[in-house]
Design a protein around this motif. Sequence first.
Motif, PDB file in Angstrom:
ATOM      1  N   ALA A   1     -15.061 -24.668 -33.010  1.00 52.06           N
ATOM      2  CA  ALA A   1     -14.858 -23.320 -33.946  1.00 52.06           C
ATOM      3  C   ALA A   1     -16.107 -23.942 -35.393  1.00 52.06           C
ATOM      4  CB  ALA A   1     -13.483 -23.300 -33.813  1.00 52.06           C
TER       5      ALA A   1
ATOM      6  N   ASN B   1      -7.918 -13.693 -37.494  1.00 53.27           N
ATOM      7  CA  ASN B   1      -7.505 -14.646 -38.135  1.00 53.27           C
ATOM      8  C   ASN B   1      -7.771 -15.799 -38.533  1.00 53.27           C
ATOM      9  OD1 ASN B   1      -8.565 -11.999 -40.197  1.00 53.27           O
ATOM     10  ND2 ASN B   1      -6.578 -12.286 -41.614  1.00 53.27           N
ATOM     11  N   GLY B   2      -8.511 -16.739 -38.485  1.00 50.04           N
ATOM     12  CA  GLY B   2      -8.380 -18.561 -38.345  1.00 50.04           C
ATOM     13  C   GLY B   2      -7.761 -18.866 -37.233  1.00 50.04           C
ATOM     14  N   GLN B   3      -8.415 -18.147 -36.262  1.00 54.49           N
ATOM     15  CA  GLN B   3      -8.543 -18.338 -34.714  1.00 54.49           C
ATOM     16  C   GLN B   3     -10.065 -18.471 -33.985  1.00 54.49           C
ATOM     17  OE1 GLN B   3      -4.973 -16.948 -31.956  1.00 54.49           O
ATOM     18  NE2 GLN B   3      -4.084 -16.598 -34.340  1.00 54.49           N
ATOM     19  N   TYR B   4     -10.026 -17.434 -34.670  1.00 57.61           N
ATOM     20  CA  TYR B   4     -11.726 -16.765 -34.461  1.00 57.61           C
ATOM     21  C   TYR B   4     -12.979 -16.640 -35.205  1.00 57.61           C
ATOM     22  CZ  TYR B   4      -9.472 -15.511 -29.617  1.00 57.61           C
ATOM     23  OH  TYR B   4      -9.217 -15.145 -28.721  1.00 57.61           O
ATOM     24  N   THR B   5     -14.158 -17.398 -35.798  1.00 54.69           N
ATOM     25  CA  THR B   5     -15.042 -17.872 -35.952  1.00 54.69           C
ATOM     26  C   THR B   5     -15.690 -16.295 -36.092  1.00 54.69           C
ATOM     27  OG1 THR B   5     -16.007 -19.518 -34.973  1.00 54.69           O
ATOM     28  CG2 THR B   5     -17.400 -18.904 -36.674  1.00 54.69           C
TER      29      THR B   5
ATOM     30  N   PHE C   1     -14.020 -22.035 -38.077  1.00 57.25           N
ATOM     31  CA  PHE C   1     -12.914 -20.824 -38.644  1.00 57.25           C
ATOM     32  C   PHE C   1     -12.784 -21.155 -40.717  1.00 57.25           C
ATOM     33  CE2 PHE C   1     -10.048 -22.045 -34.921  1.00 57.25           C
ATOM     34  CZ  PHE C   1     -10.925 -21.537 -34.432  1.00 57.25           C
ATOM     35  N   SER C   2     -12.615 -19.911 -41.028  1.00 56.36           N
ATOM     36  CA  SER C   2     -12.660 -19.517 -42.829  1.00 56.36           C
ATOM     37  C   SER C   2     -11.603 -19.179 -42.654  1.00 56.36           C
ATOM     38  CB  SER C   2     -13.748 -18.916 -42.882  1.00 56.36           C
ATOM     39  OG  SER C   2     -14.285 -17.817 -42.203  1.00 56.36           O
TER      40      SER C   2
ATOM     41  N   PRO D   1     -10.598 -23.177 -28.356  1.00 59.19           N
ATOM     42  CA  PRO D   1     -11.398 -22.962 -29.646  1.00 59.19           C
ATOM     43  C   PRO D   1     -13.274 -22.809 -29.686  1.00 59.19           C
ATOM     44  CG  PRO D   1      -9.167 -24.006 -30.228  1.00 59.19           C
ATOM     45  CD  PRO D   1      -9.570 -24.210 -28.758  1.00 59.19           C
TER      46      PRO D   1
END
Length: 183
Positions: A102, A140-144, A104-105, A122
């Motif tokens: 992952a 948000n914050g769970q998928y790239t 994440f951003s 993830p």
Amino acid sequence: MLRKLAIIASLVASPALATGIEVQVEGEGANGTIKIDLLEDVAPLHAERIATLAEQGAYDNIVFHRVIDGFMAQTGDVEFGKLGDDVRMAGRGGSAFPDLPAEFSDTPYDRGVVGMARSQNPNSANSQFFIMFDQGYFLNGQYTVVGRVTEGMDIVDAIKRGAGQNGAVIGQPDVMKTVTVTD
């Protein structure tokens, strides 16, 4: 607030990265070109994977197998999603490359954002990606986040919708006829 200012300053100071993809879509719903800027600064491994698969022609003739109105259109299953093959398994495959960790951003899932599909793990994104029809901040914050549509949202909006809760496309799905890497 200081963190936001630091992020903005780093974005302004960094040179723009130019790699993207151009997707020629054909089908009952959508026909035209979608241009996507791959966000190498946000998700370098995932952006490189998409560019590599596009360069190899792996995304050519791959269907949009999961399309949920008001949410997103998913494609990129190079194992089971080729038009002309039995695409009933589309969405369960990937590529010959290993899954990616992952990346994440803080980039939000706004309309036109491109994210990497994955399983519950993830670190399981591989080749499949999705384009947002609308915001989906619960992601948000769970998928790239891997990219952003820069042209052709009208084409994205026209992609043939699926049915039911999982958005499976009935009949002939729209297809990524060709996917090429751009500078």
